[in-house]
Design an enzyme around this catalytic site. Structure first.
Site, PDB file in Angstrom:
ATOM      1  N   SER A   1       0.820  -1.208   0.000  1.00 47.40           N
ATOM      2  CA  SER A   1       0.000   0.000   0.000  1.00 47.40           C
ATOM      3  C   SER A   1       0.858   1.265   0.000  1.00 47.40           C
ATOM      4  O   SER A   1       1.839   1.367   0.719  1.00 47.40           O
ATOM      5  CB  SER A   1      -0.891  -0.005   1.235  1.00 47.40           C
TER       6      SER A   1
ATOM      7  N   ALA B   1       7.014  10.783   4.127  1.00 50.47           N
ATOM      8  CA  ALA B   1       5.956  11.398   4.931  1.00 50.47           C
ATOM      9  C   ALA B   1       4.947  11.965   3.948  1.00 50.47           C
ATOM     10  O   ALA B   1       4.825  13.163   3.775  1.00 50.47           O
ATOM     11  CB  ALA B   1       6.520  12.479   5.838  1.00 50.47           C
ATOM     12  N   ILE B   2       4.279  11.042   3.273  1.00 44.81           N
ATOM     13  CA  ILE B   2       3.278  11.445   2.274  1.00 44.81           C
ATOM     14  C   ILE B   2       2.067  12.032   3.005  1.00 44.81           C
ATOM     15  O   ILE B   2       1.494  13.024   2.570  1.00 44.81           O
ATOM     16  CB  ILE B   2       2.843  10.236   1.412  1.00 44.81           C
ATOM     17  N   GLY B   3       1.721  11.414   4.111  1.00 40.60           N
ATOM     18  CA  GLY B   3       0.595  11.925   4.895  1.00 40.60           C
ATOM     19  C   GLY B   3      -0.748  11.462   4.370  1.00 40.60           C
ATOM     20  O   GLY B   3      -1.731  12.194   4.397  1.00 40.60           O
TER      21      GLY B   3
ATOM     22  N   CYS C   1       0.173   4.119  10.578  1.00 44.78           N
ATOM     23  CA  CYS C   1       0.836   5.112   9.746  1.00 44.78           C
ATOM     24  C   CYS C   1       1.533   6.148  10.617  1.00 44.78           C
ATOM     25  O   CYS C   1       0.896   6.831  11.417  1.00 44.78           O
ATOM     26  CB  CYS C   1      -0.143   5.808   8.820  1.00 44.78           C
TER      27      CYS C   1
HETATM   28  C1  LIG Z   1       5.935   6.298  -0.171  1.00 44.21           C
HETATM   29  C2  LIG Z   1       5.280   5.294   0.718  1.00 44.21           C
HETATM   30  C3  LIG Z   1       3.925   5.416   0.999  1.00 44.21           C
HETATM   31  C4  LIG Z   1       3.292   4.505   1.851  1.00 44.21           C
HETATM   32  N1  LIG Z   1       1.951   4.621   2.081  1.00 44.21           N
HETATM   33  C5  LIG Z   1       1.328   3.687   2.850  1.00 44.21           C
HETATM   34  C6  LIG Z   1      -0.072   3.726   3.037  1.00 44.21           C
HETATM   35  O1  LIG Z   1      -0.763   4.581   2.495  1.00 44.21           O
HETATM   36  N2  LIG Z   1      -0.645   2.790   3.832  1.00 44.21           N
HETATM   37  C7  LIG Z   1       0.100   1.810   4.438  1.00 44.21           C
HETATM   38  O2  LIG Z   1      -0.464   0.977   5.137  1.00 44.21           O
HETATM   39  N3  LIG Z   1       1.422   1.735   4.257  1.00 44.21           N
HETATM   40  C8  LIG Z   1       2.054   2.651   3.474  1.00 44.21           C
HETATM   41  N4  LIG Z   1       3.412   2.548   3.281  1.00 44.21           N
HETATM   42  C9  LIG Z   1       4.152   1.447   3.906  1.00 44.21           C
HETATM   43  C10 LIG Z   1       4.357   0.278   2.930  1.00 44.21           C
HETATM   44  O3  LIG Z   1       3.128  -0.266   2.521  1.00 44.21           O
HETATM   45  C11 LIG Z   1       5.214  -0.826   3.547  1.00 44.21           C
HETATM   46  O4  LIG Z   1       4.563  -1.324   4.692  1.00 44.21           O
HETATM   47  C12 LIG Z   1       6.581  -0.328   3.966  1.00 44.21           C
HETATM   48  O5  LIG Z   1       7.060   0.632   3.059  1.00 44.21           O
HETATM   49  C13 LIG Z   1       7.615  -1.448   4.085  1.00 44.21           C
HETATM   50  O6  LIG Z   1       7.806  -2.099   2.864  1.00 44.21           O
HETATM   51  P1  LIG Z   1       9.014  -1.720   1.834  1.00 44.21           P
HETATM   52  O7  LIG Z   1      10.271  -1.688   2.631  1.00 44.21           O
HETATM   53  O8  LIG Z   1       8.964  -2.784   0.799  1.00 44.21           O
HETATM   54  O9  LIG Z   1       8.685  -0.372   1.281  1.00 44.21           O
HETATM   55  C14 LIG Z   1       4.045   3.464   2.438  1.00 44.21           C
HETATM   56  C15 LIG Z   1       5.412   3.350   2.144  1.00 44.21           C
HETATM   57  C16 LIG Z   1       6.031   4.242   1.292  1.00 44.21           C
HETATM   58  C17 LIG Z   1       7.489   4.082   1.023  1.00 44.21           C
END
Ligand SMILES: Cc1cc2nc3c(=O)[nH]c(=O)nc-3n(C[C@H](O)[C@H](O)[C@H](O)COP(=O)(O)O)c2cc1C
Ligand SMILES: Cc1cc2nc3c(=O)[nH]c(=O)nc-3n(C[C@H](O)[C@H](O)[C@H](O)COP(=O)(O)OP(=O)(O)OC[C@H]3O[C@@H](n4cnc5c(N)ncnc54)[C@H](O)[C@@H]3O)c2cc1C
Ligand SMILES: Cc1cc2nc3c(=O)[nH]c(=O)nc-3n(C[C@H](O)[C@H](O)[C@H](O)COP(=O)(O)OP(=O)(O)OC[C@H]3O[C@@H](n4cnc5c(N)ncnc54)[C@H](O)[C@@H]3O)c2cc1C
Ligand SMILES: Cc1cc2nc3c(=O)[nH]c(=O)nc-3n(C[C@H](O)[C@H](O)[C@H](O)COP(=O)(O)O)c2cc1C
Ligand code: FES
Ligand code: FES
Lengths: 312, 260, 312, 260
Positions: C21, C70-72, C130
């Site tokens: 996500s 920190a998209i928020g 989050c």
């Molecule tokens: C840019 C960005 C936006 C994210 N937005 C969400 C989100 O909207 N909801 C959520 O549950 N996790 C969000 N995450 C977390 C990711 O889904 C994931 O749990 C986390 O990045 C770890 O996985 P990775 O190391 O493969 O990125 C976001 C991560 C990134 C980098």
């Protein structure tokens, strides 16, 4: 060197750079490589009442921009550290910070009482956060009330200032910091390692014999910076920062976050000459920041100041 | 003295399947005084991978200011190393640890050098030094299969050389211990480097009536004795506090000194 | 592909690989690059009741083997997601996991009730973790009892199975997992990002406008593996693992740790074709492990089995 | 169409202090159809650094299957890029975003191209396409100091070219806006790329009675519109929910479209 001297409780540092506990042994190996007197201080390996062999091997595993370790507090025990290692270190003009570990309150108190008597031990670092020891010790590093009480007990017996080393493996690091401040701590050191694990791709088993271990190195730096940023605004204790420091630039980032000195751990394994290199490079960086003294930049990230425009 | 130096690659060759011979030039060889020591190599400039890689010194050429290592392309680090070209530089820390004691055997006596896989390389420099001293050398070198056999000719020039492969595709089928038994070899001392089961077999079979020196392998952090990653129990205190560090007390130990 | 199908509550997956996500938007951009039907599932961007613009920029900063964001929770809001994004995604033969966020219990409940009605939403992912939203939301992800109650409330209204996404920023991840299991969760997804920060070396200020952000990427993988290893032994819920996955080998490591499927986040930014690449490479790796089906290796790190000797 | 390709370096030159001109060969140029688009480059194979780097396309040579970027060696990523040699390969994702609309100006009209620092490069390909179309071009290029001025001659060949430097060591002392005012330049359209304060000044001074197109810069994650790292508010809803992504809706926007 001009502009690098730092005064902290119990510690008069030539410069704010010191090797982190467990990453420098008791200094013997590095003494063959350079003069230990050039260091700001030395954080020696954790000392326990009795000698410990530590965990079975493999004790280290590499990770992306980091490493896991599960040494298990191997050390020769209080008596040998006191009578052999510390006197040997006394030949160098460098203050020692003794890392104190244990599995019970009594252990900590005993080590602290004795080791703080050594003339070259200028401060204690209470290791309430070692992730690689199986006994009940985890509570010391994760429950504020328990950490506070331990700090109090140790403060009662220590002849030198006491720094408490915080674990990052907690929900609320500020609560932990406030608790040990209440307990009478003179300073904080942070952070210890994050709990992590790696599995072997052929067997599926953990690479470390201890299964999980402590994650250190550049990978954890953003976590450390965030915690120091938060804690330094909420407590009035000086902070010795650590976690992934490899360069003089990293040191500056730690000061900006709120640290008053910086310890270098894992980087000593990558480059055994890293501490002298950083010490050499720091003055120019401090100069470029337009301050006379490195202490002036502690906490710049959250202190108000003239924002310099840096867009070309 | 331990030195950290940017050494220049003068040659890099794949000498068997995934086995590379890498020669480096620098001041470092001047400090190399024992066969069986190792170097700790940073295979990239950045953080990926982070740690150094321990590799034994296979050949020292002080005159040319060069030394050679032989390694198997295995994980990420050795793969990156294998892609480097002559002219590129590699950050090397060394020489590290204590090597094989050449002084433990006399001129005219016979040394048996037993190597397994990537444990073979340090035996080459050792063999050269023994031969120079006037010691008769016999080599028994074990490999998985024909494709990964290397330096057979080089060792043959120094002394009688037996090859064993697990699958029988080169030399004798089986383990090095089979060769030693079958050929009824006679010798005054054993020097060995290779997988732990092999070292254990040699210790069990020969250390009661021969001098046996074994080179161990362990995952390392610092390589210089500071991090306590690579400790092993001493044999006389197998569950106690006494220990040796493979990187700085070893990697070569006398059989019976540490717990295998 | 043979051996990769995975059955999880609500989800019949062709293969166990899905974008995480927030790292895939609502799929539109990637649909120009490859056929989204080849994915095991898609975890869409967090959806809140009302549209959100999110935080000011800069919203990302690079770290060693990782990144901070920190998209928020920027998103177009429930209505637009329901009426525009989800119908658009329905053209692909791929189950959608809807990430549900909010700042109050009512928010979560409302989004969950509505979005779970969409025909291609096969499961919800409750984002209680989050780190980039300032309101009281942090309690949902760090206090077991609060997480449990929220899970219960959401379960009452959801028409599809509910997975709860755990935050790694807690002292005890197992307690959190057990709490949401008690609350009726059908599965877990873990981990969300670690809280981190980076400072600009010239100004001393945080690089992110939001100051701190969530650390993702390879740097955090050892933390995720450790947590999944612990949690998978203590709860009976299936786990979708994530954190730093970049290669098919990483996927195998997650399965060994205890995951039943794996999500890919940050790696999509480094290589937008990473999900199809991993899916292509997996069958051979599974084959080499000598199993017929990838599910057989879930939890191998802690399940007893014949240790294969892998020393050359 | 967005393509990910390992492109081969055919040339890499330092053309001014810390300013590098890099030419790459591959299929990618075939997909490049708008001046002002950018590519997202992975400067190393491993994890260090992890993310791609966005760099504007400065020149497209479809016949030679080559394209050129010009970048300033700044942080870790661009430093690593600057060390690469001809023959080496670079992982490039592109072309990305929407570029400058050449169709907004007619043959015989005049376009003012205003660049600041490392915002100058994409104006080169733009200028070439405008000239080819029969548009008169005037360039006003601002730099910090003489040492970092580049492509003055190349731009001069396409049209009148003014240089401004902050310290006055080359061209006029001051900002590009000073040049435009002092020289009393006449034009039908402005295209610009450079620091935000410069873009803001152009928007304030000229967008009411000229067409003005501005290329923005923002920290990026994906570069393709998926991560929402690079959003900005639209100008008509400065505190609301409507937004544009610099990477996929931009980097070029019409002045007044987004909040600078
Ligand atoms: C840019 C960005 C936006 C994210 N937005 C969400 C989100 O909207 N909801 C959520 O549950 N996790 C969000 N995450 C977390 C990711 O889904 C994931 O749990 C986390 O990045 C770890 O996985 P990775 O190391 O493969 O990125 C976001 C991560 C990134 C980098
Ligand atoms: C004293 C000593 C001498 C050695 N000499 C040689 C030699 O001459 N030729 C040769 O081919 N190999 C030798 N090895 C083994 C060599 O160090 C490993 O093959 C190498 O570290 C693997 O690195 P990698 O990045 O390819 O593998 P990865 O699996 O990616 O490495 C990950 C981590 O595990 C460590 N590691 C992995 N395998 C081993 C291993 N077998 N021993 C120790 N650490 C390991 C790495 O150093 C690294 O820290 C020696 C090891 C030691 C301890
Ligand atoms: C659409 C676009 C086009 C660009 N075109 C050019 C060009 O043609 N020539 C040129 O020299 N530069 C250009 N830039 C700026 C260039 O992307 C940065 O200089 C570069 O990313 C810095 O990387 P680094 O590793 O050297 O710096 P570091 O500071 O080490 O980078 C750390 C992180 O911050 C990001 N970052 C740092 N500075 C910038 C910046 N100014 N803009 C965006 N991200 C940044 C990096 O991408 C990376 O993720 C462009 C930027 C954008 C957004
Ligand atoms: C091999 C190793 C051993 C360590 N031993 C100790 C120890 O005995 N006591 C302690 O407080 N911290 C110990 N640490 C933690 C470090 O002191 C330091 O807090 C941590 O590694 C983060 O810093 P770094 O990223 O620079 O290594 C050890 C770390 C490593 C890598
Ligand atoms: S590797 Fe550090 S002590 Fe041996
Ligand atoms: S950089 Fe990811 S949306 Fe623009």
């Amino acid at each position: 060197m001009k502009g690098l001297q730092v005064e902290l409780p119990g510690l008069s540092l030539k410069n704010p750079i010191m090797p982190a506990s467990g990453c420098f042994g008791f200094g013997r190996e590095f003494s063959d490589l350079y003069d230990l007197s050039m260091l700001g201080a030395i954080m020696i390996k954790a000392t326990t009442v009795e000698p410990r062999f530590g965990n079975p091997t493999p004790r280290v595993a590499e990770t992306s921009a980091g490493m896991l370790n599960a040494i298990g507090l191997q050390n020769p025990g209080l008596e040998k550290v006191y009578h052999v290692e510390l006197p040997w270190l006394a030949q160098f003009d460098v203050p020692i910070i003794a890392n104190v570990a244990g599995s019970t309150e009594e252990d900590y108190v005993q080590v602290a009482r004795e080791i703080s008597k050594a003339p070259n031990v200028h401060a204690l670092e209470l290791n309430i956060s070692c992730p690689n020891v199986k006994t009940g010790g985890i509570a010391f590093g994760t429950i504020p009330e328990v950490a506070k009480n331990l700090t109090k007990k140790v403060k009662e017996v220590s002849e030198v200032p006491v720094y408490v080393k915080l674990s990052p493996n907690v929900t609320n690091i500020v609560d932990m910091a406030k608790a040990v401040e209440d307990g009478g701590a003179d300073g904080l050191t942070m952070i210890n390692t994050l709990l992590g694990m790696r599995l072997d791709l052929k067997t599926g088993q953990p690479i470390l014999a201890n299964k999980s271990g402590g994650l250190s190195g550049p990978a954890i730096k953003p976590v450390a910076i965030r915690m120091i940023y938060e804690v330094s605004q909420q407590v009035s204790l000086p902070i010795i920062g650590m976690g992934g420091v490899q360069t003089a630039e990293d040191v500056i980032e730690y000061f900006f976050a709120g640290a008053s000195a910086v310890a270098v751990g894992t980087a000593n394994f990558v480059d055994p000459f890293v501490c002298p290199s950083i010490i050499n490079e720091l003055p120019e960086l401090v100069d470029r920041l337009g301050v006379d003294h490195i202490s002036e930049i502690t906490g710049r990230s959250w202190k108000t100041f003239e924002k310099s425009n840096h867009r070309a | 003295m331990i030195v950290k130096e940017l050494c220049q690659i003068t040659s890099q060759k794949e000498i068997a399947h995934d086995i590379f011979e890498l020669t480096l030039k620098g001041e470092l060889p001047n400090s190399m005084n024992e066969p069986g020591q190792f170097v700790h190599m940073k295979v990239s400039n950045g953080l990926d991978p982070l740690l150094r890689r321990p590799i034994s010194i296979a050949n020292i050429d002080k005159k040319a200011s060069e030394f050679t290592v032989i390694y198997r392309k295995d994980g990420r680090g050795t793969t990156i190393l294998s892609e480097k070209q002559p002219g590129e530089k590699v950050d090397v820390l060394g020489p590290l640890g204590h090597g094989f004691p050449v002084e433990e055997v006399n001129k005219g006596e016979t040394a048996l050098l037993v190597g397994g896989g990537i444990g073979v390389p340090p035996l080459y420099q050792l063999s050269k030094e023994l031969v120079q001293k006037g010691v008769r050398v016999i080599h028994v070198l074990g490999f998985q299969t024909k494709d990964v056999v290397f330096y057979e000719e080089a060792f043959s020039k120094l002394g009688k050389t037996y090859i064993a492969t697990v699958d029988g595709t080169a030399g004798t089928k089986g383990f090095v211990t089979d060769v030693i038994n079958n050929e009824e070899l006679n010798f005054d001392i054993i020097y060995s480097c290779g997988p732990t089961p092999m070292l254990r077999a040699l210790e069990n079979n020969y250390s009661s009536n021969h001098k046996v020196y074994l080179s161990l392998e362990e995952r390392m952090g610092c390589g210089i004795g500071a991090c306590f990653a690579c400790v092993c129990h001493t044999a006389d205190d197998p569950t106690g506090f006494s220990y040796k560090k493979v990187c700085s007390d070893g990697p070569v130990f006398k059989a019976g000194e540490v717990l295998l």
